[in-house]
Design an enzyme around this catalytic site. Structure first.
Site, short mmCIF file in Angstrom:
data_model
loop_
_atom_site.label_atom_id
_atom_site.label_comp_id
_atom_site.label_asym_id
_atom_site.label_seq_id
_atom_site.Cartn_x
_atom_site.Cartn_y
_atom_site.Cartn_z
N HIS A 167 80.87 18.64 36.42
CA HIS A 167 81.06 18.23 35.71
C HIS A 167 80.57 19.34 34.45
O HIS A 167 79.11 19.17 33.83
CB HIS A 167 81.56 17.06 35.35
N HIS A 186 83.49 20.40 28.69
CA HIS A 186 83.03 19.01 27.23
C HIS A 186 81.85 18.98 26.85
O HIS A 186 81.81 17.86 25.85
CB HIS A 186 83.69 17.94 27.98
N TYR A 226 78.57 18.39 28.05
CA TYR A 226 77.65 17.78 28.44
C TYR A 226 76.61 18.26 29.16
O TYR A 226 76.87 20.00 29.24
CB TYR A 226 78.31 16.74 29.81
C1 LIG Z 1 90.24 7.27 28.44
C2 LIG Z 1 89.71 8.81 28.55
C3 LIG Z 1 87.77 9.15 29.14
C4 LIG Z 1 88.04 10.93 30.11
N1 LIG Z 1 86.92 10.41 31.31
C5 LIG Z 1 86.77 12.15 30.89
C6 LIG Z 1 86.17 12.55 32.32
O1 LIG Z 1 84.76 10.96 32.49
N2 LIG Z 1 85.38 13.19 32.09
C7 LIG Z 1 86.34 14.34 32.01
O2 LIG Z 1 85.92 15.47 32.86
N3 LIG Z 1 87.54 13.84 31.32
C8 LIG Z 1 87.31 13.08 30.62
N4 LIG Z 1 88.32 12.13 29.80
C9 LIG Z 1 89.58 14.04 29.29
C10 LIG Z 1 90.56 13.60 31.00
O3 LIG Z 1 90.25 13.98 31.90
C11 LIG Z 1 92.03 14.73 29.93
O4 LIG Z 1 91.33 16.35 30.48
C12 LIG Z 1 91.77 15.00 28.87
O5 LIG Z 1 92.99 13.35 28.40
C13 LIG Z 1 93.67 15.76 28.78
O6 LIG Z 1 94.96 14.98 29.41
P1 LIG Z 1 95.94 14.27 29.07
O7 LIG Z 1 96.07 14.90 27.69
O8 LIG Z 1 96.66 14.03 30.25
O9 LIG Z 1 95.89 12.65 28.75
C14 LIG Z 1 88.61 10.90 29.38
C15 LIG Z 1 89.97 11.31 28.68
C16 LIG Z 1 90.73 10.40 28.67
C17 LIG Z 1 91.55 9.66 27.91
#
Ligand SMILES: Cc1cc2nc3c(=O)[nH]c(=O)nc-3n(C[C@H](O)[C@H](O)[C@H](O)COP(=O)(O)O)c2cc1C
Length: 369
Positions: free
Chosen positions: A170, A173, A175
């Site tokens: 990771h 974002h 982090y």
């Molecule tokens: C509930 C939730 C939790 C997420 N947790 C993470 C995470 O642990 N690690 C990460 O890299 N992105 C995380 N994301 C981002 C998602 O991996 C993804 O990039 C983002 O939801 C955009 O995709 P979507 O438009 O299809 O939802 C999270 C998103 C959501 C909705």
């Protein structure tokens, strides 16, 4: 080939053999009491594999460092109990014919004192900052850096030992790894700060250490993003030339697949070309890439209402995605919220049911199913 069939071509990416192009995006779900993935978690991932998902990237799972974690009830990727929990997840996904990699995570300065496992431990970050200009935690020493690099490597080794199909680091974002990349939070004056080359040194050490701790063909995915949770419009690179300078050393360090996190996959990254972020990274590195961002949904996920709720969205056409896939802009497509709402998203796409799928609603996070 009917239009969605292009998503169902098998892919061989080095050692990773995938039945199709659909990836579950990593999503933190906080259903791991004691930081151990529970049987609910096993069933949650099993259902997504049974639903036709080609590759599952797990929710962020913390490496073995006292400051890696920032949240309650998220899973760890160390300790016998947590690894045994992950082993059950791996076995369940494999039994359904799916593939799975853990997303290895250190939250860096996002951590606040009071968080598990040791409530006295502050956030660790390159310059003590999670947000530019605000020192709220501990600025990492070189020994701290070496500890974190070693913890990523151990996690990679353990991932291979329990049968995971690779790892995702990771680096996105806002982090820890991204806090090193980002000038806003990296104000170090040693070899880990300053130039882009220096700000990437930490990530490169992690990638090389993970490579050295696993067999040479064990797939390493690296997730990165321009946007930061601390600053959505932030950008690490603003031109193809800068992207090349940034991404080539990461590629050379041993990344097999780049996961390019964006909020809307259809947006062009730089003026003068339609290519999105994943398209540019594939073009520059020649490595396979994963695109992501509002696939199958009509709104991106970041909250706009001042709460921590990810935005709700309705099903949307896949036409723009398919056009880009036909142009070979990227190799794989990660799906987030739509896969929370529809565990069988992939199978239903194949059955031509895109428009009939469930919308994503924020209350869906209140249970794990
Ligand atoms: C509930 C939730 C939790 C997420 N947790 C993470 C995470 O642990 N690690 C990460 O890299 N992105 C995380 N994301 C981002 C998602 O991996 C993804 O990039 C983002 O939801 C955009 O995709 P979507 O438009 O299809 O939802 C999270 C998103 C959501 C909705």
């Amino acid at each position: 080939m009917s239009s969605t069939e292009i998503l169902f071509r098998p892919a061989t990416l080095g050692k990773l053999e995938l039945p199709n192009r659909i990836v579950m995006a990593p999503m933190t779900r906080s259903y791991s009491p004691g930081n151990v993935p529970s049987d609910l978690v096993v069933e949650y991932y099993r259902r997504r594999a049974a639903g036709g998902t080609g590759l599952i990237i797990t929710e962020g799972t913390c490496i073995n460092h006292p400051a890696a974690n920032g949240y309650a009830n998220v899973p760890y990727f160390y300790g016998d109990d947590a690894l045994a929990g992950w082993q059950k997840v791996v076995d369940a996904v494999h039994a359904e014919g799916g593939k799975i990699v853990p997303q290895l995570w250190h939250v860096g300065g996002i951590r606040r004192p009071g968080t598990e496992p040791d409530k006295t431990v502050p956030g660790f970050s390159p310059s003590g900052m999670a947000v530019p200009g605000k020192v709220t935690g501990h600025a990492m020493s070189k020994d701290d850096i070496a500890d974190v690099v070693a913890a990523f490597a151990q996690a990679a080794k353990d991932a291979q030992a329990i049968g995971m199909d690779g790892i995702e680091i990771h680096g996105a974002h806002g982090y820890l790894v991204d806090q090193f990349f980002w000038e806003g939070t990296n104000q170090r004056d040693d070899e880990y700060g300053g130039s882009m080359e220096n700000r990437s040194r930490f990530a490169i050490e992690i990638i090389k250490a993970c490579r050295a701790a696993t067999s040479p063909d064990f797939p390493i995915i690296f997730r990165w993003s321009q946007w930061k949770q601390q600053d959505y419009p932030a950008r690490l690179v603003t031109s193809p030339e800068q992207l090349e300078e940034f991404i080539t050393p990461l590629s050379d360090a041993g990344v097999d697949i780049f996961h390019c996190s964006a909020r809307r996959f259809w947006e062009s990254e730089f003026e003068g070309s339609e290519l999105n972020l994943a398209g540019w990274v594939k073009k520059i590195t020649g490595k396979p890439t994963i695109t992501v961002g509002s696939v199958g949904l009509n709104a991106d996920f970041l909250p706009t209402d001042g709460t921590a709720n990810f935005r709700e969205a309705e099903p949307a056409s896949l036409d723009k995605l398919i056009d880009r896939m036909q142009a070979d802009e990227f190799d794989l497509v990660a799906v987030g919220r739509a896969l929370i709402a529809n565990p069988d998203w992939a199978n239903r796409v194949r059955a031509g049911e895109v428009e009939q799928m469930a919308a994503y609603e924020k209350d869906m996070l209140l249970k794990l199913d």
